[in-house]
Enzyme design. Structure first.
Site, PDB file in Angstrom:
ATOM      1  N   GLY A  88       0.786  -1.241   0.000  1.00 24.69           N
ATOM      2  CA  GLY A  88       0.000   0.000   0.000  1.00 24.69           C
ATOM      3  C   GLY A  88       0.812   1.281   0.000  1.00 24.69           C
ATOM      4  O   GLY A  88       0.310   2.318   0.419  1.00 24.69           O
ATOM      5  N   SER A  89       2.061   1.247  -0.518  1.00 27.62           N
ATOM      6  CA  SER A  89       2.827   2.502  -0.509  1.00 27.62           C
ATOM      7  C   SER A  89       2.234   3.527  -1.481  1.00 27.62           C
ATOM      8  O   SER A  89       2.296   4.733  -1.225  1.00 27.62           O
ATOM      9  CB  SER A  89       4.304   2.258  -0.802  1.00 27.62           C
ATOM     10  OG  SER A  89       4.524   2.002  -2.158  1.00 27.62           O
ATOM     11  N   ASN A  90       1.649   3.074  -2.569  1.00 23.47           N
ATOM     12  CA  ASN A  90       0.988   4.037  -3.470  1.00 23.47           C
ATOM     13  C   ASN A  90      -0.252   4.635  -2.820  1.00 23.47           C
ATOM     14  O   ASN A  90      -0.521   5.828  -2.984  1.00 23.47           O
ATOM     15  CB  ASN A  90       0.658   3.381  -4.815  1.00 23.47           C
ATOM     16  CG  ASN A  90       1.859   3.389  -5.739  1.00 23.47           C
ATOM     17  OD1 ASN A  90       2.256   4.439  -6.232  1.00 23.47           O
ATOM     18  ND2 ASN A  90       2.460   2.220  -5.950  1.00 23.47           N
ATOM     19  N   MET A 150      -3.860  -6.743  -7.158  1.00 22.10           N
ATOM     20  CA  MET A 150      -3.348  -7.785  -8.036  1.00 22.10           C
ATOM     21  C   MET A 150      -4.463  -8.709  -8.537  1.00 22.10           C
ATOM     22  O   MET A 150      -4.381  -9.930  -8.426  1.00 22.10           O
ATOM     23  CB  MET A 150      -2.236  -8.579  -7.338  1.00 22.10           C
ATOM     24  CG  MET A 150      -1.062  -7.706  -6.923  1.00 22.10           C
ATOM     25  SD  MET A 150      -0.590  -6.460  -8.153  1.00 22.10           S
ATOM     26  CE  MET A 150       1.064  -6.975  -8.508  1.00 22.10           C
ATOM     27  N   ARG A 151      -5.512  -8.087  -9.045  1.00 23.71           N
ATOM     28  CA  ARG A 151      -6.601  -8.853  -9.652  1.00 23.71           C
ATOM     29  C   ARG A 151      -7.069  -8.149 -10.910  1.00 23.71           C
ATOM     30  O   ARG A 151      -7.160  -6.911 -10.931  1.00 23.71           O
ATOM     31  CB  ARG A 151      -7.786  -8.946  -8.691  1.00 23.71           C
ATOM     32  CG  ARG A 151      -7.688 -10.082  -7.718  1.00 23.71           C
ATOM     33  CD  ARG A 151      -8.872 -10.093  -6.810  1.00 23.71           C
ATOM     34  NE  ARG A 151     -10.103 -10.582  -7.429  1.00 23.71           N
ATOM     35  CZ  ARG A 151     -10.384 -11.859  -7.639  1.00 23.71           C
ATOM     36  NH1 ARG A 151      -9.516 -12.788  -7.311  1.00 23.71           N
ATOM     37  NH2 ARG A 151     -11.527 -12.225  -8.177  1.00 23.71           N
ATOM     38  N   LEU A 177      -9.820  -6.875 -13.275  1.00 23.14           N
ATOM     39  CA  LEU A 177     -11.240  -6.545 -13.105  1.00 23.14           C
ATOM     40  C   LEU A 177     -12.049  -7.171 -14.237  1.00 23.14           C
ATOM     41  O   LEU A 177     -11.601  -7.191 -15.387  1.00 23.14           O
ATOM     42  CB  LEU A 177     -11.453  -5.031 -13.125  1.00 23.14           C
ATOM     43  CG  LEU A 177     -10.659  -4.190 -12.115  1.00 23.14           C
ATOM     44  CD1 LEU A 177     -11.110  -2.734 -12.198  1.00 23.14           C
ATOM     45  CD2 LEU A 177     -10.795  -4.716 -10.699  1.00 23.14           C
ATOM     46  N   ASP A 236      -3.329  -4.111 -17.827  1.00 27.88           N
ATOM     47  CA  ASP A 236      -2.311  -3.058 -17.967  1.00 27.88           C
ATOM     48  C   ASP A 236      -2.359  -2.415 -19.350  1.00 27.88           C
ATOM     49  O   ASP A 236      -1.347  -2.314 -20.049  1.00 27.88           O
ATOM     50  CB  ASP A 236      -0.907  -3.649 -17.694  1.00 27.88           C
ATOM     51  CG  ASP A 236      -0.790  -4.215 -16.285  1.00 27.88           C
ATOM     52  OD1 ASP A 236      -1.430  -3.678 -15.371  1.00 27.88           O
ATOM     53  OD2 ASP A 236      -0.040  -5.203 -16.110  1.00 27.88           O
ATOM     54  N   HIS A 240       1.367   1.070 -12.965  1.00 33.75           N
ATOM     55  CA  HIS A 240       2.130  -0.128 -13.323  1.00 33.75           C
ATOM     56  C   HIS A 240       3.615   0.241 -13.372  1.00 33.75           C
ATOM     57  O   HIS A 240       3.979   1.285 -13.926  1.00 33.75           O
ATOM     58  CB  HIS A 240       1.656  -0.665 -14.679  1.00 33.75           C
ATOM     59  CG  HIS A 240       2.334  -1.947 -15.034  1.00 33.75           C
ATOM     60  ND1 HIS A 240       2.036  -3.140 -14.412  1.00 33.75           N
ATOM     61  CD2 HIS A 240       3.324  -2.211 -15.914  1.00 33.75           C
ATOM     62  CE1 HIS A 240       2.809  -4.092 -14.899  1.00 33.75           C
ATOM     63  NE2 HIS A 240       3.606  -3.546 -15.816  1.00 33.75           N
ATOM     64  N   ASN A 256      -5.004   2.874 -12.921  1.00 37.25           N
ATOM     65  CA  ASN A 256      -4.059   1.863 -12.421  1.00 37.25           C
ATOM     66  C   ASN A 256      -2.646   2.407 -12.542  1.00 37.25           C
ATOM     67  O   ASN A 256      -2.360   3.214 -13.429  1.00 37.25           O
ATOM     68  CB  ASN A 256      -4.171   0.579 -13.248  1.00 37.25           C
ATOM     69  CG  ASN A 256      -3.237  -0.509 -12.742  1.00 37.25           C
ATOM     70  OD1 ASN A 256      -3.113  -0.717 -11.533  1.00 37.25           O
ATOM     71  ND2 ASN A 256      -2.552  -1.189 -13.651  1.00 37.25           N
TER      72      ASN A 256
END
Ligand code: GAR
Length: 200
Positions: free
Chosen positions: A12-14, A90-91, A93, A145, A109, A107
């Site tokens: 969760g750093s972002n 990490m899923r 959608l 992505d 990346h 998102n």
């Protein structure tokens, strides 16, 4: 006031970078309405609780993608979220999920897309021997992505780099890029033609 929903699966750093930007006034006119994790033990969800934010765990394990996505979308709608930020979620959608929030899902990346989509992007880039790498913030569409690119930030890959130093220097840029992209999107002064995202 815009209501952000953060989806994460890990550290969760972002998410923290976005929360810090809101607290410091680098992102204006937005608040984090809810933080959702598909993993109960994600450190990011503990951080969200410590910061006094609404933190919800919706486990993905043992559920179909459709069932899980439906629960996540319900939670986002309950909190009137109008911009969703995937922050190490990490899923993939489902198309149905993406259709619920047209041009409202971002998102981040850790590569210069379209190079190195998927997992371990920094290791992929390092092993390939690229001389420049970086990160990408993009709208989410139905492919992994893939959607229109909002912001990219680059860094040189140095001779002294290894996978760890490269990963760390990309992460620094991620934290800057996400704030930049959220501000651009929230201001609404953009147009998208095909894949091309342009400020008006
Ligand atoms: C970040 O490097 C992010 O770009 C990456 O996961 C990490 C999450 O770190 N996301 C992807 O690879 C998505 N395809 P964080 O939990 O500290 O924000």
């Amino acid at each position: 006031m815009h209501s952000l929903g953060i989806l994460l699966s890990g550290r969760g750093s972002n998410f923290v970078a976005i929360a810090d930007s809101i607290d410091a006034g680098r992102i204006v006119g937005a608040r984090i309405a809810v933080v959702i994790s598909n993993k109960a033990d994600a450190p990011g969800i503990a951080t969200a609780r410590e910061r006094g934010l609404h933190a919800v765990v919706i486990p993905s394990k043992g559920r179909s993608r459709e069932q899980h996505d439906r629960e996540v979308v319900d939670a986002l709608k309950q909190h009137n979220v109008d911009l969703i930020c995937l922050a190490g979620y990490m899923r993939l959608l489902s198309p149905w999920f993406v259709q619920q929030f047209t041009r409202q899902i971002l998102n981040i990346h850790p590569s210069l897309l379209p190079a190195f989509p998927g997992l371990e992007a920094q290791e992929q880039a390092f092993a390939y021997g690229v001389k420049v790498s970086g990160c990408t913030v993009h709208f989410v569409d139905e492919e992994l992505d893939h959607g229109p690119i909002i912001v990219q930030r680059t860094i040189p890959v140095l001779d002294v780099d290894d996978e760890h130093t490269l990963r760390a220097r990309i992460l620094e840029q991620e934290h800057i890029a996400y704030t930049e992209a959220i501000n651009i999107v929230l201001q609404g002064n953009f147009q998208i033609a095909g894949r091309r995202f342009k400020k008006k």
